[in-house]
Structures are given as structure tokens and as C-alpha cells.
Design a protein around this motif. Structure first.
Motif, mmCIF file in Angstrom:
data_model
loop_
_atom_site.group_PDB
_atom_site.id
_atom_site.type_symbol
_atom_site.label_atom_id
_atom_site.label_comp_id
_atom_site.label_asym_id
_atom_site.label_seq_id
_atom_site.Cartn_x
_atom_site.Cartn_y
_atom_site.Cartn_z
ATOM 1 N N ARG A 237 0.860 -1.172 0.000
ATOM 2 C CA ARG A 237 0.000 0.000 0.000
ATOM 3 C C ARG A 237 0.893 1.217 0.000
ATOM 4 O O ARG A 237 1.793 1.334 0.809
ATOM 5 N N SER A 239 0.666 5.644 -0.531
ATOM 6 C CA SER A 239 -0.170 6.813 -0.787
ATOM 7 C C SER A 239 0.647 8.049 -0.480
ATOM 8 O O SER A 239 1.692 7.981 0.172
ATOM 9 N N GLU A 241 -0.152 12.491 0.091
ATOM 10 C CA GLU A 241 -1.077 13.613 -0.045
ATOM 11 C C GLU A 241 -0.388 14.889 0.355
ATOM 12 O O GLU A 241 0.512 14.905 1.187
ATOM 13 N N TYR A 250 -4.108 14.146 -3.765
ATOM 14 C CA TYR A 250 -3.661 12.910 -3.135
ATOM 15 C C TYR A 250 -3.720 11.757 -4.114
ATOM 16 O O TYR A 250 -4.491 11.784 -5.074
ATOM 17 N N ASP A 252 -3.502 7.327 -4.162
ATOM 18 C CA ASP A 252 -3.629 6.132 -3.343
ATOM 19 C C ASP A 252 -3.424 4.927 -4.256
ATOM 20 O O ASP A 252 -4.208 4.707 -5.179
ATOM 21 N N THR A 254 -3.518 1.835 -3.386
ATOM 22 C CA THR A 254 -4.196 0.617 -2.923
ATOM 23 C C THR A 254 -5.077 0.069 -4.030
ATOM 24 O O THR A 254 -5.053 -1.119 -4.346
ATOM 25 N N ASP D 252 -11.520 2.709 6.079
ATOM 26 C CA ASP D 252 -11.320 3.948 5.335
ATOM 27 C C ASP D 252 -12.698 4.535 5.068
ATOM 28 O O ASP D 252 -13.505 3.928 4.370
#
Lengths: 333, 333, 333, 333
Positions: A237, A239, A241, A250, A252, A254, D252
Motif C-alpha cells: 500500500r 499513498s 497527499e 492525493y 492512493d 491501494t 477507510d
């Protein structure tokens, strides 16, 4: 008819074997040599690509006609290979991290500069559409002044176990985000505080959380771990931002938009880093090597100056020191 | 030193201008000619790339040394340009759809075969990591026998208005998914039923829903629309899923992992099709043209035979007929 | 001090046992009776809740003081129990679908109306925040005129196998979406076309794709399957979208925002339908029963008139007929 | 017939007006009094609910028959109202945070204990299915020993501007996550380090990043901000993750599964906290008040002891001190 770049790949592990395949497939590159201390890997790569095989990188460097090398060795072996390549006048693509600590990084830079060699460090996020577009969205005229920046890079335990003590989460994974944060925030980190946990028994931290300060006043948060169970979707994972006075952006990683469902569960897949497409390696890594080949041939600057890559190393050293002492640390530049 | 492919681009709209930039950037291609009936576009592309400008594609085809052309014209103009290019013996990259109806498609194929020309149709999903990996996940040994397959491709109203009556959602967008469904399910569609709505006043359907049958017994569902409000995140939504007797796979292009937040709302970005990375066009379209250049030079087969591209056209015709008559229609092959 | 609703639950399977727990927990309800033909289930529910146990629903209906019943029996047994309850003058919460075919549904309605009973059908999506808010977003003043509506409900094979031939995907799962589509589009479906696949060997279709027409001119697409491998994240996927002339709305129940990662994979969880929260059943099902209790006590109308629930049944019949005949079918109303 | 809880609501702002509506709708509660210093709000709430209106909470507390109060005042006014309510022997639902600093929190606890009053603090995440299920997934037998825990709570600038200097991001938003982290990790935070940025000019921090240590050896990362542009999807982002030696869990709240698309953009919606469903407030807040009413009537313990709520306050104080001094701070207990 255009000139081609004659390349050798040093180190044929996970990354090196991919570098070799990508060069062999690139119309402006010729993969003429491969090297690893494991003869079986050398034999395999030589057969697949037609390149000449070596077990000693110093021998590879003497091969006539070789223009450039990709160095894909374990972190601690970067220094010797990079300095020898620089002294041999080769153009260098050095897989990240530049080095395993600041001293080695400085010695590599000195050798490159003394010998007038060209060098690019393999910061793949500079070629990932998500990070590059976040960099553009964070331009001062759109974002205003950066206020806070957060980056995450998490992996699974089997990666930690595979790498054992040959790398650490800070240097293996963390260098990506320290570079990305400084690049996207357009500012350098000057103070850090970190805490870590060790649990997998490989002699390094397995997770590290940090709070950092940028020279431009922004604050940052870092989240590194390779302590996740192996069943983590996609195996990692990440990320990032950034929030500014006018806008924010941002990314991500995932969600990759691809899922396979079997009786045992739902799994994902890599659609950006180095996906196999029709028998070739595509994605960010192919884009990085394409840039290296073209800019090396044209003489144009690389998208990342190696001094920016260097700028990440003292931050990693400071994070490690803070995690060890439990106190805030000023980054030594 | 390797040989290069000398290319001309015919049509300099949205796709053609991108083809031109990608060829100009490709080490194994030389963009030597560009063509559009709008002199301003020609002048601009010629200045940017150094290629020679034409307003008439027949003149371009007589340029000495030209090996290949990219045809990026409106659907209804494909036939003339493709046949002329085939007759001139050029290697052809024809943007999808192959043609705007089956008759024209058949005539193009006849010209290509009669003249011994090579042709590839620009089915970009064959170069998208999400679709290609779904294709691999749907291999019989993993998926078992396909049971049901669903595809969606939705866009926004401003696209429909921009294209006006020069294309239709079936041919402009729908050809992607009909090709992808037949490719990934390893079977051809033989019967269709469709309903449509018309609302934007451009003389074509604006949304079409269909149920189809494959020769291997699987059923399919198709969801096309370009009637979404312009504020749709990323400007489009596409997805595909296939469920088999042993496993299933799905992809969803809604989530791209990239978001920009401003006071007015949150927006996304393209991270796969043709993202700008460091001044170059990367992603699927660049991958498609890279394949075209390399396979054209090497003489190896293209990843998609043009007869597979042709296989989609009678399905589109049948969908249009069913939507018009309100009855199920058998696909004429 | 307020009056309470004295309730009996008929059928103690997956849904009935949950109804019983929710009533036992509700301050305005008293669960005074439970019934199942399996004595073990009766004993367990009676012990847990303090309610009196029955193996025959006709005996339960004679219990003095009972105001209302929840009927949670297999689809084919709805008719007998609902008619008997109506004739006994009870207020009825009938789990969906209203009945397993139109004839039975009509007879239930006749009995309810003849006896002046009140009845609500357990269409849980009318209490799901995602569907209810989509309904509000689709109000004419926001959405304009509906153009196209799509609904999906997919489950896993073990559900199909568990239910065997006692229900079908159309009636077990499909009734939800036919009701939701007609409710949210503010129009009834009048024509359908469907295709199906059978593979799991329980004598019913395992997947069904359909295209439908609404009376207001909108078109619809339906996607039902319980042929997904058991490893599907959360065990099901459902979504609904509606595009109108002014705006659009969509919901997707794939993402629930909750993930558990173990060595074997990443799994999700139910955060909306009937999650366990602090020892109680919360979520949509609890909201549905809360509404039933309150509206039954106050005499106010239920949010869904049972005639709207009935409106879904002829559509299901028409879908089944179309899937059998391979032809479009007009819905008999 | 069951007894009901007679309730008064003190403070009729965003939360108080929702408390009032939920009590008025609850079968085991009677909303008999409402109070605010703004007479217009009082009049409106009294008309809507039939409750008696007050402008002074001390007068409300003397109303005969009142069993319980919800205190929904600005943070700094919690102390006076809570102590007066405790001294009047009322059962108290105190909206979070317990108090605006540790001293006030301790005085409230002393008053509650001296007067034998019952009190529950409105930690809504204890009633959110995503957080509760994460708590269960983090049980030691599933998760093993916690290694690292991360929490995020981000909001938009207009919230910060609306609250001005009457609260701070630490106390208004941050108390949720400090409580959740200690609850889910089954351990208390004993050491913190924080950095902040101030930019919106309301005299408080607008973003705060922290690294913390738990007594059980786990490390934590905290990410608070209300400096996001107002166009942030759903108006907030929150997430929490915990990785242990055996498994991991994360939630999330960015994705809620609901989207509305208009020409200006795509927006989301609240599907968990306090969604409007069929004219009522549903979701977590309704679940919280339902628990308060039932446990108050039955005499059973609340799911969260107020001493656990208190445990969050010294952590907030320590975070504020660390952000001010730039040094790690040990939490004073």
C-alpha cells in the motif's frame, strides 16, 4: 537510422533481470553485457538476451564499446560498483537508494564528478503517472503554499524476510517517499522525529512512523512498514497527499482497478510498476529506462538530478538516528 | 544502429495529434509527414515535430520513403484512406473502429489482402494493463468455462456534443468493449438484443443497453452511454467482468488512484490511457504505437489480427439493428 | 409510558432469527412468540428471547394478545402463512419477495384487503442509506427525466447451493432491484428481455442478464448472478445507477470501507445490512423493523405500500418467461 | 408497556438539534425539554418536538420528572453544565470531548462520582460499524500483539471557520481518534511528539501530525487537519489501521459507496454518521442515543466507561504541549 546506447546490467536479481529484459526490448538500446556473482543467473540472462555474461563487474566495465551500466546490486554494494563505473567513464543508472548511508553517497558523487561521468538514480516514482501528476497538481500556482504532506509505503512480511538484513525498510522502501515528498513539496526536510518497532528478527526496524519539518514551513508525516500479513491486497500500500493554502492533491495506490476472485479470496494486481503486457515489461520501470536511454543518447538532463537523489540520504540517516535515540534530529546537510 | 520506421499521420485531431507526438518521440520511428484538411493543424504539427505537412492524404502517400501511416480520421472517412494506403503498399495503423459499418470494413480488408499490406487496428485496450491482465486471468485453465461477461463504457455529454453526428456511441466507444468481450471470453457473440435512448439531439443513440449470447454458451451484458453529466469523475467510467466455472476477474477504471481537491470539488485524472509524463505521452497509447513500430519493423505478427477487429463490426451492426427493431438479432458473419 | 407491539416471528432461519433478536431488543416491541418446524431452532430462540415457542404457525396465530407477525419462511410458503395471518387479523411484516409468483401474490393481497389487515413487505433497500439517498438524488427537480437505470446484485455459489431449489436468484435476490429500480426511477417496467445461464445444478438460473423498458421512456439493465466464486470480497456485489437529463447518481456496495488482512488474503465485512454492534444487530434490517413497529403502533402508512412490492412480481415473472423463450415479453399487470 | 426515559437537551446547535430529533423519535424516550441561549432555536425545537423550551440550563434541570440530559454545548461550557447536571442527580450524555482540558475533565468526573450520577460520553465511533468491527478484528486472539496503529481525521476549512476559536482540531476532531486508538489497541498512549501548522487565523492549530507510543510497545501515527479545501469529497476523510503480529485491519471512511454527478462535479454523501432516512435520523448517532436510552433505563453499563473517555484528554494535552515546545512529551496520568 539512429545511434543506440550499449548497456551492461550489473546484478541480476529482481530489478536487474527486469532491467535486462527492458533494454533487450528497447529499440535505442543494445544490451551487450550482464553480470552477477551467481553463474546460473548469468547463464540464464545471457541466453535470453544474447548479451555476454560476466561474474565480475570490473571485467564487464572493460568490455569495449560499452556506454552505460545499470547497477542493480544490494544497497551496501552500490559504492564499489558505482565508483568503478564512474572511474571507467560509464554513464550510470544506479538503482535506488543511491547508497546505504550518507558517507557512501558522498563518495559516489565525488567519483562521478571527478570523472565527469553522467549518473541517474532509479527513483521510479518520477515515472509513475500518479506521482508525476500529483507533482504537477502541487505547482505553487495551483496549490498555493504547502501546509502538510503525508506519505505511506507499506509492504508484506515475506519481502522483509526475503531481504533479511541486506536492506532495511528505511533504505529499501523509504527512500522513495522521502524523495517524493521533497520533490512534490518543492522543499527539503530539515528536522525529523521517528519511532520504530522491530519484530521480524532481521536486525532492522520493521515499521517506522515519523513527523518531519520542511524548510518552507510545511509539516510531514511518514508511515513505513513491512510488517503487514502476506495476504495484503497487491502486496503493498502506498499513498501520498499534500494540502496547500489553495488546493490539495492525493494519490492512493491501494486501488489498482484489477481483481481476481477465486474460492480462496479476492486478489489484485500491479497495473503500474512493471506489469507484463503482451510478453514485455511495461509501466513505470520501462518508462524510467526509456528516459535513461534517450537522455543518455541526447545529452539532455535527466528528469532528476542525482543531487536531488542525494538529498534523501541524510534524511534517512536522521530518521534512523531519531528512532534510535528517541529525540528529534536536525538533518545534517 | 537499427533501422527505423518512417511514418506519416493522417488526421490531426485528438488522436492524430497524439500519434504524431508519440512517433516523434520514438527511437525506432521517424515521423516524416502529417496530414489534415485544416491547414492550421498541419502547420502546428509540422512545426512541433519537423515532419512535412499535407492537406491531402493522397499526396502524403506518394512521399518517397514513407513506410507506414496512422489513420486517425473520423469513422466514415476510414474506408477511403485505408484503401488508398493499402493500394500504396503502406503498413497501416488504423484507429478504431475499423470502419463505420460492415460493408466498409469488408472492403478495407479486401484491399489490404489484395495488396499484401500489413494492418493493425488501434484497439488500445489490448495494451491496457488492466484489460491484458484480465485476459490472462480468464485463461481456461484458471477461469474454467466462461459463464457471464459484462462490459461498461460511459462518457460525458460534452464528448457526445463535440463529436456530433460524426460518430455514434456504438462505433466510437462501443467497439472497444465488443472486441474486449470476444477477446477475453475467447468466443464470438452470435445473438444480440438492445434498447436505446436518444436525448442529446445528435441523431444517434446516446445510451444503449444490450444482452448478448456467445458461441461458447456464455451470456453478456453491455452498457453504453455518453449521457452522463460533465462533472463525472475522470470524464468516463469503464469496467469489465467475467465469471467462469472456476474463477472470476473484474476491472474497474473508475478509480485511478489520483485526486485533486479544490474549493469547487474533487476531480480525478487519467493514469493509464495517455497521461503526460515529463513532457511525453506515456501509457496505453504509447504502448500501442511502440508495438506497432516494433512489429512492423521486425515483421512479427501484431498482438491483434485485423480479422479479430473485423469480428466486432457485425456485432455493432446487429446491436444497432436490434435497438431499431426492438427484436433479438442474429449476428451476420 | 407508551404502548408496545406484541410480535411473533414465523420461521427462524437466517432472517427469522435476526428478526427475533431485533424485536427482543426493541423498546416498543414485545417478542411474545417464535415458530419454526425445527424444534431445536424454536427451543434456542425461546431461550434467548423469552418468547413462547411454536412448531405450527396456525397455533401461534391463536395466541391471545399477539398484534403482529414477521413471516420469514421460504418463498413458496409465504402464501399460506400470509393468508392465515391476514385472516387472523394480524399486522404482517412479510419478508421479500411478497410471493414466489404473481398468482400467489394476488391471493395474498386479496386476503389482506378482504380482512382489513395491514401488511408491509421487507424490502430492506428502502432502509439502506445508500439506496434512500439515491432515491432522493433522483427526484425529478434534481435529476430531470430518467434516461437509463442499471442494477446489479451478485452473490456467491455457496449461497446458491445452500438455498438449493427452495428459491431462485430472480426471486431471492432479484426482487430487491426490480423494486428499487421502479421506486427510484418513479416508473414501472413494462417490457423485458432476458438471457440466463444454468450451471450449479439446482434447477434454476444461476445468472440472468436483462434489458428492460420503463413506462416513462427510460431503459434499464439488470445483472443478477450467484455464480461468483466464494472468495468474492464481502460475499456479494450490488450497485445501482440512474442517469437523467440533468444529473445522475450511483451507489456501489462493493466498497464498505472495512478490511481484514491475514496471511491468506484480504477480506471485507458488512457495514450496512445487519452488522453486529455491541451485541446488537444494527443497520438496515434493524431500521426496517423499527419502522414496522412504529408505523404499526401509530397507524401511519409504511414507507412502501404493499402494492409497490406487488408491482415487482409480474416483472420477475416476465423476466423468467423471456429467459425461457428467448423473446421480449410485455409485463402483464 | 415499558418505562420511558424523560430527557432534556442542552444546546441546540448541530449536534443538539439532532439529539432532540432522535429522542423525539425514540419509543423509550420522551423529549420533555430543550435549552439554548438563542431563543429562536429554542422556539423552533419546541415547536417541532413538543418539548418545553428553556434558555438557561439551570432552569431546565429543575423541571420535575426529568431523568436525563444530553449536553451538546461548546467544549469550554461542558464543565459548568455537566457539574450542575451531576449535582442535580441527572443521568448525563455528554457530547465529546469530555472537556476542553484535563483539569475540567477531572472536576466533571469528581462531581459525577460524588453525586452518584451516571454519565456516558458521546464517542460516536463506538457505534460506527466500521470502527466496532475493527475493534473486534483487533482482538488479541485474531491480531496477535499490536505493532503499529495509525489514525487520520481530516475536514474542510469551512468547518474550521465556522467553529472559529470555540474549539480546536485537537479537541473537536482529535478526541475521536485518540479514544479509538486506545480502545482498539487495548493500551494507553504514554508518550507523544507533535508538529502543527497554523494558517486559517483562528488562533489554533489547523493541522497536526504526531507520533505516539503505547504502553504495550506499539507505535502510533496521528494525522489531523481541517485545512482541506471545501471541495473535498464528503467533506472529510478518516481512516484507522492496526497491524499486529498475526493479522491486520483497516477502515477507510473516504469511500461511502454513494455518488451524485452533476455538471459541476461528483460529490458523495454520508451513509454512516447521521444520514436522513425516510424523515428520520439513522446511523451511528441514532445508535449511540438508542444505547444511552436503553442502558440508562436498564441500569446496565454503557459500552464505554467515562474513565476511558477521560483517558483521551491527557493525551490531547500532551499533543498540544509537544506541538508548542517541539519536544517529546510524556502523558501525565
Amino acid at each position: 537510422m539512429k545511434r543506440t546506447l550499449k548497456v551492461g546490467v550489473i546484478g541480476l536479481g529482481f530489478f536487474g533481470s527486469r532491467h535486462a529484459r527492458i533494454y533487450a526490448d528497447h529499440p535505442a538500446a543494445e544490451l551487450i553485457a550482464v553480470c552477477d556473482r551467481d553463474p546460473a543467473r548469468v547463464r540464464l540472462a545471457a541466453e535470453e538476451t544474447g548479451a555476454r555474461g560476466f561474474e565480475d563487474f570490473r571485467a564487464l566495465l572493460t568490455l569495449p564499446g560499452i556506454d552505460a551500466v545499470s547497477i542493480c546490486l544490494p544497497d551496501r554494494l552500490h559504492e564499489d560498483a558505482a565508483i568503478a563505473s564512474a572511474e571507467a567513464g560509464k554513464t550510470i543508472l544506479l538503482e535506488k537508494p543511491l547508497a546505504h548511508e550518507s558517507g557512501a553517497a558522498r563518495r559516489i558523487l565525488a567519483a562521478v564528478e571527478k570523472n565527469g561521468a553522467r549518473m541517474m538514480v532509479g527513483h521510479i516514482l518520477r515515472f509513475d503517472p500518479r506521482y508525476v501528476q500529483t507533482f504537477h497538481a502541487a505547482a505553487p500556482e495551483r496549490l498555493g503554499t504547502p501546509l502538510h504532506v503525508r506519505a505511506k509505503r507499506n509492504g508484506i512480511r515475506s519481502t522483509a524476510k526475503r531481504l533479511g538484513s541486506s536492506s532495511s525498510i528505511l533504505f529499501y522502501m523509504g527512500v522513495h517517499d522521502v524523495d517524493a515528498m521533497q520533490w512534490i513539496a518543492r522543499s527539503r526536510i530539515h528536522r525529523v522525529y521517528a519511532q520504530k518497532v522491530e519484530v521480524l528478527g532481521n536486525g532492522n526496524e520493521d515499521a517506522l512512523y515519523a513527523v518531519v519539518n520542511f524548510q518552507n514551513g510545511a509539516i510531514g508525516s511518514i508511515d513505513y512498514s513491512w510488517a503487514w500479513p502476506d495476504g495484503l491486497m497487491n502486496g503493498f500500500r502506498s499513498s501520498l497527499e499534500i494540502v496547500g493554502t489553495k488546493a490539495a492533491a492525493y494519490l492512493d495506490c491501494t486501488e489498482q482497478g484489477l481483481y481476481v476472485v477465486e474460492d480462496g479470496g479476492t486478489s489484485g494486481g500491479d497495473t503500474h510498476l512493471w506489469p507484463e503486457i503482451n510478453g514485455h515489461i511495461a509501466g513505470d520501470l520501462a518508462g524510467e529506462l526509456d528516459h535513461f536511454v534517450k537522455a543518455s543518447l541526447s545529452g539532455k538532463p535527466y528528469v532528476q538530478d542525482y543531487r536531488e537523489a542525494f538529498d534523501a540520504i541524510p534524511v534517512l540517516d536522521a530518521l534512523a538516528e531519531s528512532a534510535r535515540t528517541g529525540l528529534p534530529v536536525t538533518v545534517a546537510r
